[in-house]
Design a protein around this motif. Sequence first.
Motif, short mmCIF file in Angstrom:
data_model
loop_
_atom_site.label_atom_id
_atom_site.label_comp_id
_atom_site.label_asym_id
_atom_site.label_seq_id
_atom_site.Cartn_x
_atom_site.Cartn_y
_atom_site.Cartn_z
N GLY A 9 10.01 30.34 57.93
CA GLY A 9 11.07 30.17 58.92
C GLY A 9 11.64 28.77 58.90
N ALA A 10 10.78 27.77 58.76
CA ALA A 10 11.25 26.38 58.70
C ALA A 10 12.09 26.15 57.45
CB ALA A 10 10.06 25.42 58.73
N ILE A 11 11.69 26.75 56.33
CA ILE A 11 12.47 26.61 55.10
C ILE A 11 13.85 27.24 55.26
CG2 ILE A 11 12.61 27.36 52.68
CD1 ILE A 11 9.54 26.96 52.58
N PHE A 12 13.90 28.43 55.87
CA PHE A 12 15.19 29.08 56.12
C PHE A 12 16.07 28.23 57.03
CE2 PHE A 12 13.28 32.84 54.33
CZ PHE A 12 14.36 33.57 53.84
N LEU A 13 15.46 27.64 58.07
CA LEU A 13 16.24 26.79 58.97
C LEU A 13 16.78 25.55 58.25
CD1 LEU A 13 14.11 26.98 62.24
CD2 LEU A 13 16.40 27.89 61.88
N THR A 53 17.57 34.11 60.52
CA THR A 53 16.38 34.66 59.88
C THR A 53 15.20 33.72 60.08
OG1 THR A 53 17.75 35.77 58.23
CG2 THR A 53 15.43 35.50 57.70
N GLY A 54 15.43 32.43 59.91
CA GLY A 54 14.37 31.46 60.15
C GLY A 54 13.89 31.47 61.59
N ALA A 55 14.82 31.57 62.52
CA ALA A 55 14.44 31.63 63.94
C ALA A 55 13.66 32.90 64.24
CB ALA A 55 15.68 31.55 64.81
N ALA A 56 14.06 34.01 63.64
CA ALA A 56 13.34 35.27 63.86
C ALA A 56 11.92 35.18 63.31
CB ALA A 56 14.09 36.43 63.21
N MET A 57 11.75 34.50 62.17
CA MET A 57 10.41 34.34 61.61
C MET A 57 9.51 33.47 62.47
SD MET A 57 11.07 33.82 57.58
CE MET A 57 11.51 35.17 56.51
N ILE A 58 10.12 32.50 63.12
CA ILE A 58 9.33 31.60 63.96
C ILE A 58 9.04 32.23 65.33
CG2 ILE A 58 9.40 29.39 65.18
CD1 ILE A 58 10.89 28.28 62.71
#
Length: 124
Positions: A9-13, A53-58
């Motif tokens: 998630g951090a990588i996507f952000l 997507t990153g926020a959803a993963m986190i």
Amino acid sequence: MDDVLDIAGAIFLILGCTLTLIAAIGLARYPDLISRQHIATKPQVLSLILNLTGAAMIVRDSTMTWTMILVIAFQLITSPISAHMLSRAGYRTGRVDSGELVVDDLREDLHVAPTERDNRKNTH
């Protein structure tokens, strides 16, 4: 598993924010309306997808995830339409230098349209 999702998630952000930064730099760098619009709308959709997507993963909450999916879907639907309408408005108001365009299909449409309107007015 939670740590892997947090890192992904951090990588996507980070990727999404990087694309947003590139779009902001492009807005300041490019001189004309069409180039600025292109650099503002193309990375914007992908950066939104990456950020959500990153926020959803986190966050990992189903309600938030479905809301983010809906936001992405509406963005994918409306972004091309709004970009098209902005381009047409810029062209019609003279903000686009039509001499710089390689293909200018809109010029023919705009020159035909008043004639057709005049013909309709004269027949009624």
